[in-house]
Write an enzyme that holds these catalytic residues in place. Structure first.
Site, short mmCIF file in Angstrom:
data_model
loop_
_atom_site.label_atom_id
_atom_site.label_comp_id
_atom_site.label_asym_id
_atom_site.label_seq_id
_atom_site.Cartn_x
_atom_site.Cartn_y
_atom_site.Cartn_z
N GLU A 291 29.94 43.62 62.38
CA GLU A 291 29.42 44.79 63.10
C GLU A 291 28.53 44.47 64.30
O GLU A 291 27.54 45.18 64.55
CB GLU A 291 28.67 45.71 62.11
CG GLU A 291 29.50 46.12 60.92
CD GLU A 291 28.72 46.94 59.90
OE1 GLU A 291 27.65 47.47 60.26
OE2 GLU A 291 29.18 47.05 58.76
N HIS B 76 15.94 42.81 52.22
CA HIS B 76 14.83 43.39 52.98
C HIS B 76 13.64 42.45 53.08
O HIS B 76 12.65 42.77 53.72
CB HIS B 76 14.41 44.72 52.35
CG HIS B 76 15.49 45.76 52.40
ND1 HIS B 76 16.43 45.89 51.41
CD2 HIS B 76 15.81 46.68 53.34
CE1 HIS B 76 17.27 46.87 51.74
NE2 HIS B 76 16.92 47.35 52.90
#
EC number: 2.1.1.14
Length: 765
Positions: free
Chosen positions: A494, A704
């Site tokens: 992406e 994260h």
């Protein structure tokens, strides 16, 4: 006089100053003192700006460098033992709790994050046990109250309430079986009393105590705790504004109206129907009623005429002095100011109101309700009337073809050709994946070079062809990397996408985009939600080009990557004039066409991410069924138009599935991936309990956090998973996409992930 109030303000800065300063501190480029000064300047600017709009009650104490709940945990000494004794400064302990730390001999994972009620904001979950030693490490409310005073602004401090703090937390690993955090309330209250008494001494007249759990069903069982807690707090505290938001009080109103508080705030944006019963409940008391008339969750200009009707109803019953006009919630969930937008058309700009403009709206509405004769107020009212009329005229236009297509959807269009058991065998032969297949959630690191190339394209410094060649090289780099380390089901990475929602919105009809309308998602992660302004349709293929190109580079199967209809809806600012269901189904039909085109282009697996499907669940259980029906139907509508050999995937993150598991099953995705690494595998027991039969990829490490999980750590997680789940169903993948991570940590983590999968194949043959 009717007063005006803002419950909270974005803490990111007009130009994302806080993000830049925090990330510079993490990178070792600035000191803690420089970070503190940058934060102080943003706070000062916010206080002065809100006050300048004419707002009577300006908030303080809700600013945060990472998360306001994490701030509260740090202040009240709710620090898990794994972060104690590491030789870190209090600031570095704070950041380690939020994002983990792996440097200078310290290796600790981040704390769990969850969505803040039904928003896209993430909070860091407090951890409690019988050993929790509550004490006030610092009084942030007093510090920022004095800081604002020094800037010439008298504020109303904001504090997270004691019961919400405990209810939103979880038992720590050290907690005894059956332990409930709410049992700690008697030990927590003395610390709150100290905080509030210090605020009173400092000169605060009011304090805003947020108890958002009051809009949840669970609060029905907490009446005694609320009554006892506020009976203790009220005598030592400044006047208390008890604040609720995002939904309605319902039966909890019975005991809330009897609490010894000076004011009560209700959300009339999300729950306008509660006004009459709240007025009736507080009328016999002296409680001041704060009306959440200006939305803290959307970006549409407030309809003053409608808001004034609500306000006048309250005034007629209670009198002007007992009514406050306020934002419905903190403005944390909205961009800072519309003044930063220079590329919206005049017509579009006239539709919107961001945080600073909303502050002006509450002041104007309060002035009108107070009977102001100021010519500026009259002009603002007239201008608003004209703006709303123009927007209503625009909203009256619809795309008949899109509306008719939604109306014509049949039940058959929601179902795959065959049951999962049949599809699984067909897909196994077609994809030829090994046992414990490895994959990622979709995105790979968005490097500085990628961001620079995108910026150059936007400025016209490179041509579209040059940008395309650059992206091709990035895709090939990602594909070759995955082949080299041994991943089984590949993605294209992406690199062409700016954001998982914005990218799709930019290629669909019906959206408007901003330049600087950033909103905090978690920590230093900000998003720029697109705005749905009209009926949605797909003018042409969106992802087919890049997925097809990636597939042409390899013989291994390539997974197409799409964002699901419910997530696009929930992570955009939706229309207010039509139902969310209609918007979601329009998005689903657009994505259905994309899924079908991807299969025609030779893509054998397609992931339609729905990380926000749980987030969008109404806060009251009585409202769940209607939402879940159209949300699940939207996902199925987008994915069911393909053959049995096409393997559909979906991804969910930071969600509690216990209560909605039948709906997760009804999605009928061939493979789902879920966040699991920070939730102690508790989600997997839910899957076992319900006998989930489709394939599943629980995240084996937390993306994260920048820390790299060791291979043994991943093996241990896989072993825990295989103690719960059948080995025939398990995929091996990270928790989420890798967009925000660096290449060095990504490579190291994924190499360990592949090693863990190989170990599983050797030991679970």
């Amino acid at each position: 006089m009717v007063a005006s109030s803002v419950l909270g303000f974005p803490r990111i800065g007009v130009n994302r100053e806080v993000k830049k300063a925090v990330e510079a501190y993490w990178a070792g480029k600035i000191s803690a003192d420089v970070l503190t000064k940058a934060a102080a300047e943003v706070k000062k600017t916010s206080w002065i700006s809100v006050k300048a709009k004419g707002v009577d009650f300006v908030p303080s104490g809700e600013f945060s460098l990472y998360d306001h709940v994490l701030d509260h945990s740090a202040a009240f000494n709710v620090i898990p033992t794994r972060y104690v004794g590491l030789g870190l400064s209090p600031l570095d302990v704070y950041f380690a709790m939020g994002r983990g730390r792996q440097s200078e001999g310290v290796d600790v994972p981040a704390s769990e994050m969850k969505k803040w009620f039904d928003s896209n904001y993430h909070f860091v979950v407090p951890e409690f046990s019988d050993e929790t030693d509550f004490k006030l490490n610092f009084n942030k409310a007093v510090e920022e109250f004095k800081e604002a005073q020094a800037a010439g602004v008298t504020t109303r401090p904001v504090v997270l309430g004691p019961i919400s703090f405990l209810v939103l937390g979880k038992p720590s690993k050290e907690a005894k079986p059956g332990f409930q955090p709410i049992s700690l309330l008697p030990r927590l209250l003395p610390v709150y009393k100290t905080l509030l008494a210090d605020l009173k001494v400092a000169g605060a007249e009011w304090v805003q105590i947020d108890e958002p759990v009051l809009v949840l069903d669970i609060a029905a069982s907490l009446g005694k705790q609320f009554s006892s807690a506020y009976a203790e707090l009220a005598p030592v505290s400044p006047k208390i504004l008890l604040t609720t938001y995002f939904s309605r009080l319902d039966s909890n109103l019975t005991y809330v109206a009897k609490l010894p508080v000076a004011g009560l705030h209700i959300d009339l944006d999300r729950a306008p129907g509660q006004l009459d019963e709240v007025i009736a409940a507080v009328k016999p008391t002296s409680i001041i009623l704060s009306l959440g008339l200006v939305s803290g969750r959307n970006i549409w200009k407030t309809d003053f005429a409608a808001a004034i009707k609500f306000g006048q109803k309250a005034i007629d019953a209670l009198g002007q002095d007992r009514v406050v006009v306020a934002t419905s919630s903190s403005l944390l969930h909205t961009p800072v100011t519309l003044a930063s937008e220079t590329k919206l058309t005049p017509e579009q700009k006239d539709w919107f109101s961001f945080a600073l403009e909303k502050a002006g709206e509450v002041a104007t509405i309060a002035a009108v309700l107070s009977g102001s004769q100021d010519a500026k107020i009259a002009a603002a009212l007239e201008e608003n009337t004209t703006s709303i009329a123009k927007r209503r005229s625009f909203e009256a236009n619809s795309d008949d073809a899109v509306r008719k297509r939604v109306a014509a959807v049949t039940p058959e269009q929601l179902e795959r050709q065959s049951p999962f058991a049949v599809r699984k065998e067909i897909q196994a032969k077609h994809l030829n994946l090994p046992k414990f297949p490895t994959t990622t959630i979709g995105s790979f690191p968005q490097t500085k070079e990628i961001r620079q190339a995108r910026a150059k394209l936007g400025k016209g410094e490179i041509t579209a062809k040059e940008y395309e060649e650059f992206i091709k090289k990035e895709v090939e780099t990602v594909v070759r990397f995955q082949e080299r380390i041994g991943l089984d089901l590949l993605v294209h990475g992406e690199p062409e996408r700016n954001d998982m929602v914005q990218y799709f919105g930019e290629q669909l009809h019906g959206f408007v985009f901003t330049q600087n309308a950033w909103v905090q998602s978690y920590g230093s992660r900000y998003v720029r939600p697109p705005i749905i302004v009209s009926d949605v349709s797909r003018p042409g293929p969106i992802t087919v080009k890049w997925s097809s190109y990636a597939q042409s580079l390899t013989k291994l199967p390539m997974k197409g990557m799409l964002t699901g209809p419910v997530t696009i809806l929930n992570w955009s600012f939706p229309r207010a004039d039509v139902s969310r269901e209609l918007q979601s189904k329009q998005l689903a039909l657009a994505l259905r066409d994309e899924v079908i085109d991807l299969e025609k282009a030779g893509i054998s697996a397609i992931q339609v991410d729905e990380p926000a499907i749980r987030e969008g669940l109404p806060l009251r259980r009585s409202d769940w069924d209607a939402y879940l029906k159209w949300a699940v139907d939207s996902f199925k509508l987008s994915t069911a138009g393909v053959s049995d050999q096409l393997q559909t995937h979906s991804h969910f993150c930071y969600s509690d599935f216990d209560d909605i598991f039948p709906s997760i099953q009804r999605l009928d995705a061939d493979v789902i991936s879920i966040e699991a690494s920070k939730s102690d595998m508790k989600l997997l027991n839910t899957f076992k309990q319900y006998g989930y039969s489709n394939q599943i990829g629980p995240g084996v490490y937390d993306i994260h956090s920048p820390r790299v999980p060791g291979s043994q750590e991943i093996k241990d997680r896989l072993k825990s998973m295989l103690d719960i789940l059948p080995d025939s169903l398990l995929f091996v993948n990270p928790d989420c996409g890798l967009k925000t991570r660096g290449w060095k940590e990504t490579e190291a983590s994924l190499v360990n992930l592949v090693e863990g999968a190989k170990w599983a194949r050797e030991n679970y043959a």
